[in-house]
Design a protein around this motif. Sequence first.
Motif, PDB file in Angstrom:
ATOM      1  N   GLY A 241      78.399  18.938  -3.389  1.00 39.72           N
ATOM      2  CA  GLY A 241      79.818  18.752  -3.643  1.00 39.72           C
ATOM      3  C   GLY A 241      80.665  19.886  -3.119  1.00 39.72           C
ATOM      4  N   ASN A 242      80.026  21.019  -2.822  1.00 38.66           N
ATOM      5  CA  ASN A 242      80.771  22.187  -2.337  1.00 38.66           C
ATOM      6  C   ASN A 242      80.634  22.414  -0.839  1.00 38.66           C
ATOM      7  OD1 ASN A 242      81.584  22.700  -4.959  1.00 38.66           O
ATOM      8  ND2 ASN A 242      79.895  24.111  -5.376  1.00 38.66           N
ATOM      9  N   GLU A 243      80.020  21.447  -0.147  1.00 39.84           N
ATOM     10  CA  GLU A 243      79.794  21.610   1.293  1.00 39.84           C
ATOM     11  C   GLU A 243      81.104  21.737   2.080  1.00 39.84           C
ATOM     12  OE1 GLU A 243      76.781  18.358  -0.010  1.00 39.84           O
ATOM     13  OE2 GLU A 243      78.711  19.175  -0.694  1.00 39.84           O
ATOM     14  N   LYS A 244      82.190  21.125   1.573  1.00 42.25           N
ATOM     15  CA  LYS A 244      83.456  21.121   2.321  1.00 42.25           C
ATOM     16  C   LYS A 244      84.400  22.234   1.888  1.00 42.25           C
ATOM     17  CE  LYS A 244      83.287  16.181   3.381  1.00 42.25           C
ATOM     18  NZ  LYS A 244      83.989  14.878   3.311  1.00 42.25           N
ATOM     19  N   ASP A 245      83.949  23.105   1.027  1.00 43.22           N
ATOM     20  CA  ASP A 245      84.733  24.288   0.675  1.00 43.22           C
ATOM     21  C   ASP A 245      85.103  25.010   1.977  1.00 43.22           C
ATOM     22  OD1 ASP A 245      85.448  26.994   0.061  1.00 43.22           O
ATOM     23  OD2 ASP A 245      84.335  26.894  -1.817  1.00 43.22           O
ATOM     24  N   PRO A 246      86.386  25.248   2.234  1.00 43.93           N
ATOM     25  CA  PRO A 246      86.797  25.878   3.497  1.00 43.93           C
ATOM     26  C   PRO A 246      86.101  27.204   3.763  1.00 43.93           C
ATOM     27  CG  PRO A 246      88.703  25.024   2.331  1.00 43.93           C
ATOM     28  CD  PRO A 246      87.538  24.915   1.388  1.00 43.93           C
ATOM     29  N   ARG A 247      85.821  27.951   2.701  1.00 43.15           N
ATOM     30  CA  ARG A 247      85.152  29.245   2.875  1.00 43.15           C
ATOM     31  C   ARG A 247      83.706  29.049   3.333  1.00 43.15           C
ATOM     32  NH1 ARG A 247      85.476  31.300  -2.993  1.00 43.15           N
ATOM     33  NH2 ARG A 247      84.705  29.161  -3.188  1.00 43.15           N
ATOM     34  N   VAL A 248      83.049  28.034   2.785  1.00 41.86           N
ATOM     35  CA  VAL A 248      81.676  27.720   3.180  1.00 41.86           C
ATOM     36  C   VAL A 248      81.635  27.295   4.641  1.00 41.86           C
ATOM     37  CG1 VAL A 248      79.742  26.136   2.792  1.00 41.86           C
ATOM     38  CG2 VAL A 248      80.954  27.137   0.837  1.00 41.86           C
ATOM     39  N   LYS A 249      82.587  26.469   5.030  1.00 39.89           N
ATOM     40  CA  LYS A 249      82.631  25.996   6.417  1.00 39.89           C
ATOM     41  C   LYS A 249      82.866  27.147   7.387  1.00 39.89           C
ATOM     42  CE  LYS A 249      84.615  21.932   7.131  1.00 39.89           C
ATOM     43  NZ  LYS A 249      85.606  20.828   7.092  1.00 39.89           N
ATOM     44  N   LYS A 250      83.703  28.099   6.989  1.00 37.65           N
ATOM     45  CA  LYS A 250      83.934  29.267   7.847  1.00 37.65           C
ATOM     46  C   LYS A 250      82.655  30.085   8.003  1.00 37.65           C
ATOM     47  CE  LYS A 250      88.884  30.008   6.968  1.00 37.65           C
ATOM     48  NZ  LYS A 250      89.891  30.914   6.340  1.00 37.65           N
ATOM     49  N   LEU A 251      81.970  30.336   6.880  1.00 37.91           N
ATOM     50  CA  LEU A 251      80.740  31.123   6.949  1.00 37.91           C
ATOM     51  C   LEU A 251      79.672  30.398   7.762  1.00 37.91           C
ATOM     52  CD1 LEU A 251      79.015  33.537   6.208  1.00 37.91           C
ATOM     53  CD2 LEU A 251      78.462  32.423   4.035  1.00 37.91           C
ATOM     54  N   ALA A 252      79.548  29.093   7.568  1.00 38.16           N
ATOM     55  CA  ALA A 252      78.549  28.325   8.315  1.00 38.16           C
ATOM     56  C   ALA A 252      78.775  28.458   9.815  1.00 38.16           C
ATOM     57  CB  ALA A 252      78.614  26.854   7.896  1.00 38.16           C
ATOM     58  N   LYS A 253      80.017  28.403  10.231  1.00 40.56           N
ATOM     59  CA  LYS A 253      80.337  28.532  11.658  1.00 40.56           C
ATOM     60  C   LYS A 253      79.992  29.927  12.175  1.00 40.56           C
ATOM     61  CE  LYS A 253      84.090  27.802  14.983  1.00 40.56           C
ATOM     62  NZ  LYS A 253      85.518  27.383  15.151  1.00 40.56           N
ATOM     63  N   LEU A 254      80.289  30.945  11.383  1.00 41.47           N
ATOM     64  CA  LEU A 254      80.006  32.314  11.807  1.00 41.47           C
ATOM     65  C   LEU A 254      78.507  32.586  11.877  1.00 41.47           C
ATOM     66  CD1 LEU A 254      82.704  34.277   9.764  1.00 41.47           C
ATOM     67  CD2 LEU A 254      82.747  33.736  12.202  1.00 41.47           C
ATOM     68  N   LEU A 255      77.738  31.990  10.966  1.00 39.32           N
ATOM     69  CA  LEU A 255      76.294  32.251  10.932  1.00 39.32           C
ATOM     70  C   LEU A 255      75.552  31.707  12.154  1.00 39.32           C
ATOM     71  CD1 LEU A 255      75.457  31.735   7.147  1.00 39.32           C
ATOM     72  CD2 LEU A 255      75.183  33.848   8.466  1.00 39.32           C
ATOM     73  N   VAL A 256      76.146  30.752  12.830  1.00 40.56           N
ATOM     74  CA  VAL A 256      75.498  30.223  14.046  1.00 40.56           C
ATOM     75  C   VAL A 256      76.318  30.569  15.288  1.00 40.56           C
ATOM     76  CG1 VAL A 256      74.242  28.396  12.869  1.00 40.56           C
ATOM     77  CG2 VAL A 256      76.557  27.944  13.652  1.00 40.56           C
ATOM     78  N   SER A 257      76.997  31.695  15.223  1.00 37.16           N
ATOM     79  CA  SER A 257      77.795  32.165  16.362  1.00 37.16           C
ATOM     80  C   SER A 257      76.936  32.961  17.335  1.00 37.16           C
ATOM     81  CB  SER A 257      78.937  33.050  15.851  1.00 37.16           C
ATOM     82  OG  SER A 257      78.420  34.240  15.271  1.00 37.16           O
ATOM     83  N   PRO A 258      77.373  33.103  18.576  1.00 41.91           N
ATOM     84  CA  PRO A 258      76.638  33.928  19.545  1.00 41.91           C
ATOM     85  C   PRO A 258      76.459  35.367  19.078  1.00 41.91           C
ATOM     86  CG  PRO A 258      78.285  32.581  20.656  1.00 41.91           C
ATOM     87  CD  PRO A 258      78.533  32.428  19.186  1.00 41.91           C
ATOM     88  N   GLU A 259      77.436  35.885  18.339  1.00 38.38           N
ATOM     89  CA  GLU A 259      77.352  37.260  17.855  1.00 38.38           C
ATOM     90  C   GLU A 259      76.195  37.430  16.874  1.00 38.38           C
ATOM     91  OE1 GLU A 259      81.753  36.484  18.795  1.00 38.38           O
ATOM     92  OE2 GLU A 259      80.069  35.383  17.900  1.00 38.38           O
ATOM     93  N   VAL A 260      76.021  36.462  15.989  1.00 41.73           N
ATOM     94  CA  VAL A 260      74.928  36.542  15.025  1.00 41.73           C
ATOM     95  C   VAL A 260      73.580  36.358  15.712  1.00 41.73           C
ATOM     96  CG1 VAL A 260      73.855  35.367  13.053  1.00 41.73           C
ATOM     97  CG2 VAL A 260      76.288  35.920  13.004  1.00 41.73           C
ATOM     98  N   LYS A 261      73.528  35.461  16.674  1.00 47.51           N
ATOM     99  CA  LYS A 261      72.280  35.262  17.419  1.00 47.51           C
ATOM    100  C   LYS A 261      71.842  36.561  18.092  1.00 47.51           C
ATOM    101  CE  LYS A 261      70.064  32.281  20.839  1.00 47.51           C
ATOM    102  NZ  LYS A 261      70.222  31.104  21.728  1.00 47.51           N
ATOM    103  N   LYS A 262      72.781  37.239  18.723  1.00 47.56           N
ATOM    104  CA  LYS A 262      72.460  38.505  19.390  1.00 47.56           C
ATOM    105  C   LYS A 262      72.031  39.564  18.378  1.00 47.56           C
ATOM    106  CE  LYS A 262      74.215  41.786  22.841  1.00 47.56           C
ATOM    107  NZ  LYS A 262      73.696  42.983  22.154  1.00 47.56           N
ATOM    108  N   PHE A 263      72.714  39.612  17.238  1.00 49.61           N
ATOM    109  CA  PHE A 263      72.356  40.571  16.195  1.00 49.61           C
ATOM    110  C   PHE A 263      70.920  40.355  15.732  1.00 49.61           C
ATOM    111  CE2 PHE A 263      71.910  41.378  11.605  1.00 49.61           C
ATOM    112  CZ  PHE A 263      72.145  42.744  11.576  1.00 49.61           C
TER     113      PHE A 263
END
Length: 276
Positions: A241-263
């Motif tokens: 029920g909390n999957e669409k929380d805007p904060r969750v969606k922002k974090l999900a996008k950042l966690l699969v970003s090129p920057e995180v992959k490189k880190f």
Amino acid sequence: MRNTAKLTTAVLAAGALTFGLTACGSGTDSASSDNSGPLVVAASPTPHAEILNFVKDKLAKKAGLDLEVKEFTDYITPNTATEDGSVDANYFQNQPYLDDFNAKRGTHIVPVVTVHLEPLGLYSHKVKKADALKSGATIAVPNDAVNEARALKLLADNGLITLKSGVGNEATPQDITKNPKNLKFKEVEAAQTPRSLDDVDAAVVNGNYAISAGLKPAKDAIVLESAKNNPYGNFLAVKKGNEKDPRVKKLAKLLVSPEVKKFIEDKYQGSVIPSF
């Protein structure tokens, strides 16, 4: 300085009790009903909290995300805290573990995005190769259902034992059909497997606990799980029920970003593998 809180299970239990009493009076069952505050994420210290803190320090502000990371050293509290609303999300587990946890404890945790794989490894202070294990050797394995089955599958995939045909994520030593070295198994809490290495001949250790103990899976494991077609990727998870929380969606996008992959690639050198 990072604003990371390290909580013990006992402290959290007291907090969860207080929260539960409050919730009974208010009718609110989740902290994420108010998504205007910081997103509080429970995580294992390594590598999960390290990855989240990289996001917090380097990426979150630009994305408009206020992120708070809370570290836990066990595999139970992050899910119970997410279920009762003490935290908004967690990052530490894989799908087979979550399926088993939800089924046994009646929780409603769901995955949001898969971030990385920590290969499970067999380590030893006594031998350099798995085939050098002596007859009757003792191997420590995690004592939770899914990780024990995963450990046994690792040993089976490398010819040390044979498991009953069709056995899945509930495999135990009783499901071993062939054991040519007459290996013995010592079941211990997953977090304790690295510490058991001085007391046993070898131990199967989860990647995060191996790294925390100063082991380098890609270098030190005498047997290492393959990343190919591996179902044990670790993901960000929330209460259903909390999957669409805007904060969750922002974090999900950042966690699969090129920057995180490189880190991940630069910091862990193959001991943690990006899943995206």
